[in-house]
Design an enzyme around this catalytic site. Structure first.
Site, PDB file in Angstrom:
ATOM      1  N   LYS A 152      14.058 -19.726 -47.626  1.00 38.65           N
ATOM      2  CA  LYS A 152      13.186 -18.238 -48.243  1.00 38.65           C
ATOM      3  C   LYS A 152      13.591 -16.786 -47.765  1.00 38.65           C
ATOM      4  O   LYS A 152      14.096 -16.993 -47.094  1.00 38.65           O
ATOM      5  CB  LYS A 152      11.868 -19.403 -47.985  1.00 38.65           C
ATOM      6  CG  LYS A 152      11.192 -19.469 -46.582  1.00 38.65           C
ATOM      7  CD  LYS A 152      10.026 -19.310 -46.836  1.00 38.65           C
ATOM      8  CE  LYS A 152       9.680 -19.051 -45.287  1.00 38.65           C
ATOM      9  NZ  LYS A 152       7.828 -19.810 -45.142  1.00 38.65           N
ATOM     10  N   TYR A 187      12.264  15.223 -39.114  1.00 37.99           N
ATOM     11  CA  TYR A 187      10.567  15.994 -39.825  1.00 37.99           C
ATOM     12  C   TYR A 187       9.604  15.908 -38.338  1.00 37.99           C
ATOM     13  O   TYR A 187       9.433  14.731 -37.677  1.00 37.99           O
ATOM     14  CB  TYR A 187      10.658  14.336 -40.800  1.00 37.99           C
ATOM     15  CG  TYR A 187      11.064  14.718 -42.359  1.00 37.99           C
ATOM     16  CD1 TYR A 187      11.152  15.627 -42.676  1.00 37.99           C
ATOM     17  CD2 TYR A 187      11.807  13.556 -42.007  1.00 37.99           C
ATOM     18  CE1 TYR A 187      11.946  15.752 -43.949  1.00 37.99           C
ATOM     19  CE2 TYR A 187      12.341  13.456 -44.246  1.00 37.99           C
ATOM     20  CZ  TYR A 187      12.709  14.373 -44.284  1.00 37.99           C
ATOM     21  OH  TYR A 187      12.971  14.646 -45.689  1.00 37.99           O
TER      22      TYR A 187
HETATM   23  C1  LIG Z   1       6.126 -24.796 -44.555  1.00 38.59           C
HETATM   24  C2  LIG Z   1       6.603 -23.882 -43.597  1.00 38.59           C
HETATM   25  N1  LIG Z   1       7.362 -25.103 -42.620  1.00 38.59           N
HETATM   26  C3  LIG Z   1       8.451 -24.469 -42.172  1.00 38.59           C
HETATM   27  C4  LIG Z   1       9.153 -23.159 -41.677  1.00 38.59           C
HETATM   28  C5  LIG Z   1       9.310 -23.168 -40.984  1.00 38.59           C
HETATM   29  O1  LIG Z   1       8.907 -21.866 -39.589  1.00 38.59           O
HETATM   30  P1  LIG Z   1      10.201 -21.388 -38.624  1.00 38.59           P
HETATM   31  O2  LIG Z   1      10.926 -20.110 -39.034  1.00 38.59           O
HETATM   32  O3  LIG Z   1       8.927 -21.176 -37.555  1.00 38.59           O
HETATM   33  O4  LIG Z   1      10.904 -22.835 -38.016  1.00 38.59           O
HETATM   34  C6  LIG Z   1       7.880 -21.948 -42.483  1.00 38.59           C
HETATM   35  C7  LIG Z   1       8.023 -20.986 -42.341  1.00 38.59           C
HETATM   36  O5  LIG Z   1       7.155 -19.843 -43.294  1.00 38.59           O
HETATM   37  C8  LIG Z   1       6.863 -22.322 -43.180  1.00 38.59           C
HETATM   38  O6  LIG Z   1       6.065 -21.642 -44.326  1.00 38.59           O
END
Ligand SMILES: Cc1ncc(COP(=O)(O)O)c(C=O)c1O
Length: 375
Positions: free
Chosen positions: A38, A264
């Site tokens: 994601k 700045y």
């Molecule tokens: C539902 C869920 N599972 C797994 C993960 C993965 O987490 P990590 O990056 O700490 O492995 C996330 C990340 O935010 C998440 O929201």
């Protein structure tokens, strides 16, 4: 290839593949690996990263939004894709059309997926998310059985998975993770035969590294994929290779006299006569302005402090008596020679976590992909 770029994020797909392989090698027998891609794969580029993790051995991909899943499908990726959060009602039809597997925890979304699936003459596989204490999303543990009754009564849906999410798994000494795990195990027990065949998953990266008894049927690994440990304390548990570096070039070098102030707000004054270089990377690229006068960069294999206020597109560096050539490489994140600036170091300086550092590299920064053979 980078000649025409003022600033670029180099993404090492070879490092990503090897990180996936290392994590996969740690899993309990029979446990599948979902890699979380994601947020543009934590800033690394969604489609390229997805292809790399699949090559490395990923069984599933995880995304937060329907648009992210759709982009993967449009790129021809046909692995199972889990939506980690319920989409808004208007995106349900697209989620069904793209064959995404939604995580569900509200009746309204359950009905929306049922209707959209029946309208498309499909059955949608769904995963039920249980709230075991994070209290972000999820069906309360006591309501899981009734929620499954509802799923079973709907023709368009097929329950395939059951999961929860940890709140503090990176804090090794915090017993809340065990508490969440215990509650999840009790929910699974309470389901009896109904739990048979369900894909059970509870571990994020930190859980994957520290809680082998929680691997169940699948783990959801995000940050480790990118070569970053969920917390420095977990670094000894697995060797990882950071996949992202942020690189730029000296744009201009000038000689200034002691007492002259730069950028700045005039927050940096030259103590001695010396050279100052301007580098085309600013807060619009994701270099946090709070690194003004505190962040460090690598030039000629040495550390230099960012001098004066970071502007939208540029920062400056007082290099003393060292005169840099226009076009010389400046490493903002990553390694040069034997020196490295990690996302963790940058995060510590600005009071955040490395996740935010890599996710924060803006879309203006061109991602340049390499595939290193490893070491
Ligand atoms: C539902 C869920 N599972 C797994 C993960 C993965 O987490 P990590 O990056 O700490 O492995 C996330 C990340 O935010 C998440 O929201």
């Amino acid at each position: 290839m980078t000649d025409e770029l003022a600033l670029w994020a180099e993404i090492d797909l070879g490092a990503i593949k090897r990180n996936v392989q290392r994590v996969k090698a740690m899993l309990q027998p029979g446990t599948a690996l979902l890699n979380v891609v994601k947020a543009n794969a934590y800033g690394h580029g969604e489609v390229e990263t997805a292809r790399a993790v699949i090559e490395g051995g990923a069984d599933w991909l995880g995304v937060a939004r329907v648009e992210e899943g759709a982009a993967l499908r449009n790129a021809g990726i046909d692995k199972p894709i889990l939506l980690l959060a319920e989409p808004p009602a208007g995106a349900v039809e697209a989620a069904v059309a793209h064959g995404l597997t939604p995580s569900i925890y509200t009746e309204a979304t359950l009905h929306a997926f049922d209707s959209a699936s029946r309208a498309a003459e499909k059955t949608t596989n769904v995963h039920l998310k249980v709230d075991t204490g994070m209290h972000r999303y999820g069906v309360p543990a006591r309501s899981v059985n009734a929620f499954i009754d509802l799923i079973d009564s709907l023709e368009g849906l097929n329950l395939k998975g059951l999961w929860t999410h940890f709140a503090v798994a990176e804090e090794v000494a915090n017993s809340f993770t065990q508490q969440q795990h215990k509650l999840f195990a009790e929910v699974v027990d309470s389901l009896g035969e109904r739990a048979n065949g369900l894909i059970r998953h509870i571990c994020n990266s930190a859980g994957t590294l520290t809680l082998p008894e929680g691997h169940y049927d699948m783990v959801r690994a995000g940050i480790v994929t990118y070569g970053i440990h969920p917390s420095p304390a977990l670094a000894p548990l697995v060797k990882l290779e950071p996949a992202m570096s942020l690189r730029s070039r000296v744009g201009l070098t000038k000689w200034l006299e002691a007492g002259e102030a730069i950028s700045y707000g005039q927050r940096y004054t030259m103590e001695q006569d010396g050279f100052v270089s301007t580098v085309p990377c600013g807060y619009a690229d994701g270099l946090r302005r709070s690194l003004t006068n505190s962040g460090e960069v690598l030039i000629r294999g040495k550390r230099y402090r960012i001098s004066g206020t970071i502007t939208m597109d540029h920062f400056l560096v007082d290099t003393g008596q060292e005169e840099l050539e226009v076009g010389e490489e400046v490493v903002i994140l990553g390694c040069q020679g034997d020196e490295c600036i990690s996302a963790q170091e940058m995060a510590d300086r600005i009071g955040t976590i490395p996740y935010e550092v890599v996710c924060g590299i803006s879309s203006r920064v061109t991602r340049v992909y390499v595939d290193s053979p490893g070491y």
